[in-house]
Write a protein that holds these residues in place. Structure first.
Motif, mmCIF file in Angstrom:
data_model
loop_
_atom_site.group_PDB
_atom_site.id
_atom_site.type_symbol
_atom_site.label_atom_id
_atom_site.label_comp_id
_atom_site.label_asym_id
_atom_site.label_seq_id
_atom_site.Cartn_x
_atom_site.Cartn_y
_atom_site.Cartn_z
ATOM 1 N N ALA A 191 1.586 -0.202 -4.508
ATOM 2 C CA ALA A 191 2.538 -0.945 -3.687
ATOM 3 C C ALA A 191 1.859 -1.477 -2.431
ATOM 4 N N ALA A 192 0.945 -0.690 -1.873
ATOM 5 C CA ALA A 192 0.207 -1.143 -0.697
ATOM 6 C C ALA A 192 -0.746 -2.280 -1.061
ATOM 7 N N LEU A 193 -1.389 -2.182 -2.220
ATOM 8 C CA LEU A 193 -2.309 -3.236 -2.648
ATOM 9 C C LEU A 193 -1.591 -4.574 -2.803
ATOM 10 N N VAL A 194 -0.327 -4.519 -3.176
ATOM 11 C CA VAL A 194 0.446 -5.742 -3.381
ATOM 12 C C VAL A 194 0.778 -6.416 -2.044
ATOM 13 N N THR A 195 0.923 -5.626 -0.990
ATOM 14 C CA THR A 195 1.403 -6.177 0.281
ATOM 15 C C THR A 195 0.300 -6.473 1.291
ATOM 16 N N ILE A 196 -0.831 -5.789 1.218
ATOM 17 C CA ILE A 196 -1.918 -6.013 2.186
ATOM 18 C C ILE A 196 -2.525 -7.401 1.964
ATOM 19 N N LYS A 197 -2.833 -8.089 3.047
ATOM 20 C CA LYS A 197 -3.486 -9.391 2.940
ATOM 21 C C LYS A 197 -4.931 -9.213 2.490
ATOM 22 N N ALA A 200 -7.951 -7.678 4.536
ATOM 23 C CA ALA A 200 -7.394 -6.886 5.634
ATOM 24 C C ALA A 200 -7.369 -5.402 5.284
ATOM 25 N N ILE A 201 -7.172 -4.610 6.313
ATOM 26 C CA ILE A 201 -7.023 -3.158 6.186
ATOM 27 C C ILE A 201 -5.563 -2.820 6.443
ATOM 28 N N SER A 202 -5.041 -1.853 5.743
ATOM 29 C CA SER A 202 -3.632 -1.465 5.908
ATOM 30 C C SER A 202 -3.312 -1.217 7.379
ATOM 31 N N ASP A 203 -2.136 -1.679 7.798
ATOM 32 C CA ASP A 203 -1.730 -1.542 9.204
ATOM 33 C C ASP A 203 -1.504 -0.094 9.607
ATOM 34 N N ALA A 204 -1.192 0.753 8.625
ATOM 35 C CA ALA A 204 -0.925 2.170 8.887
ATOM 36 C C ALA A 204 -1.442 2.973 7.700
ATOM 37 N N PRO A 205 -1.664 4.265 7.874
ATOM 38 C CA PRO A 205 -2.075 5.095 6.738
ATOM 39 C C PRO A 205 -1.036 5.038 5.620
ATOM 40 N N VAL A 206 -1.522 4.975 4.403
ATOM 41 C CA VAL A 206 -0.649 4.923 3.222
ATOM 42 C C VAL A 206 -0.565 6.323 2.623
ATOM 43 N N GLU A 207 0.649 6.830 2.505
ATOM 44 C CA GLU A 207 0.837 8.202 2.027
ATOM 45 C C GLU A 207 1.052 8.217 0.520
ATOM 46 N N THR A 208 0.304 9.069 -0.167
ATOM 47 C CA THR A 208 0.496 9.290 -1.608
ATOM 48 C C THR A 208 0.490 10.795 -1.857
ATOM 49 N N ARG A 209 0.598 11.171 -3.096
ATOM 50 C CA ARG A 209 0.582 12.602 -3.448
ATOM 51 C C ARG A 209 -0.759 13.249 -3.112
ATOM 52 N N TYR A 210 -1.792 12.432 -2.938
ATOM 53 C CA TYR A 210 -3.125 12.976 -2.671
ATOM 54 C C TYR A 210 -3.411 13.148 -1.181
#
Length: 278
Positions: A191-197, A200-210
């Motif tokens: 979901a993050a890969l779909v939205t990040i330009k 660019a680097i994600s604007d905030a840490p992306v939380e997953t099960r890992y």
């Protein structure tokens, strides 16, 4: 279905005179998670499940169906009772008539839903933490946000920081994950890969099960819309399953309504109702 009057003593669960053992209900209850604020729900759900199973088995035996177990997967076969229920439903439910024109209309209404897999080239820095460890999650988030602050000052340090901080083996390659296709990663990451330009680097840490990830998206190629002929088999299969569920609900409901049951109300909770937390 007729539920006999209850007395002060517990009424045994029976189906047309056949008793469902309390021990069997207790064992089955382990398969029914208990929603918050609903004590006894698991026992009730288990009792209904076993009572409905008994209704189906009695009908199969009345029809003199001989069990013919099939192999579910290599080395794993149905037990006789599973085969009886499957064969009963197969004999009682007519194949669904599929309206291909309706499927084409559904496709034409939203063709964007039917795309081939997208491709991504990405890198990440993983700060690992178990999903049920709140303390570790909080610490991982703190570390991730500190590193993200460094990256915002100088994005060119991504590979260096990945090598220093990432808990993923990709740190040896500067965090680079290579080419990813839809479905290759967990849903939260994708979901993050779909939205990040791109770039660019994600604007905030992306939380997953890992744990927590800092993600850099290097490239993205969105999957093309698939032609109707390519998705038709999947649409047909989905429609067949939906029609089978509808028909099986109605059929089992009819059998349950004719059964004489004590100790449980089969009408109170639909037999196919999804188990949702309170």
């Amino acid at each position: 279905m007729r539920v006999l009057d209850r007395t002060d003593r517990p009424v045994p669960v029976t189906v047309n005179g056949v008793t469902i053992a309390a021990e069997a209900i207790a064992a089955e209850a382990q398969n029914h998670p208990v929603p918050r604020g609903k004590p006894g729900w698991a026992w009730q759900a288990a009792a209904r499940a076993l009572a409905l199973r008994e209704v189906l088995l009695q009908e199969a035996r009345m029809r003199r169906i001989v069990p013919e177990p099939i192999e579910l997967e290599e080395g794993k076969w149905e037990i006789d009772e599973e085969a009886l229920i499957r064969q009963l439903l197969e004999s009682a439910l007519a194949p669904a008539a599929i309206d291909e024109a309706a499927l084409r209309a559904a496709y034409n209404a939203a063709p964007d839903r039917f795309r081939g897999p997208s491709l991504f080239e990405a890198a990440h820095i993983l700060f690992s933490a178990a999903p049920d460890d709140a303390v570790a999650r909080a610490a991982a988030r703190q570390r991730a946000e500190a590193v993200l602050a460094d990256l915002k000052r100088d994005p060119r340090r991504f590979a260096t920081l990945a090598a220093e901080y990432s808990a993923c083996p990709s740190r040896a390659n500067g965090g680079v994950l290579g080419q990813l296709a839809s479905g290759d990663t967990v849903p939260e990451f994708e979901a993050a890969l779909v939205t990040i330009k791109e770039g660019a680097i994600s604007d905030a840490p992306v939380e997953t099960r890992y744990g927590l990830h800092l993600i850099r998206l290097d490239a993205r190629v969105r999957g093309e819309v698939l032609p109707f002929s390519a998705v038709l088999p999947h649409l047909r299969e989905a429609q067949e399953k939906a029609e089978w569920v509808r028909a099986s609900r109605a059929y089992v409901g009819e059998l349950a309504a004719r059964a004489e049951v004590t100790g449980i109300d089969l009408v109170e909770t639909p037999w196919t109702e999804e188990r949702q937390p309170a």
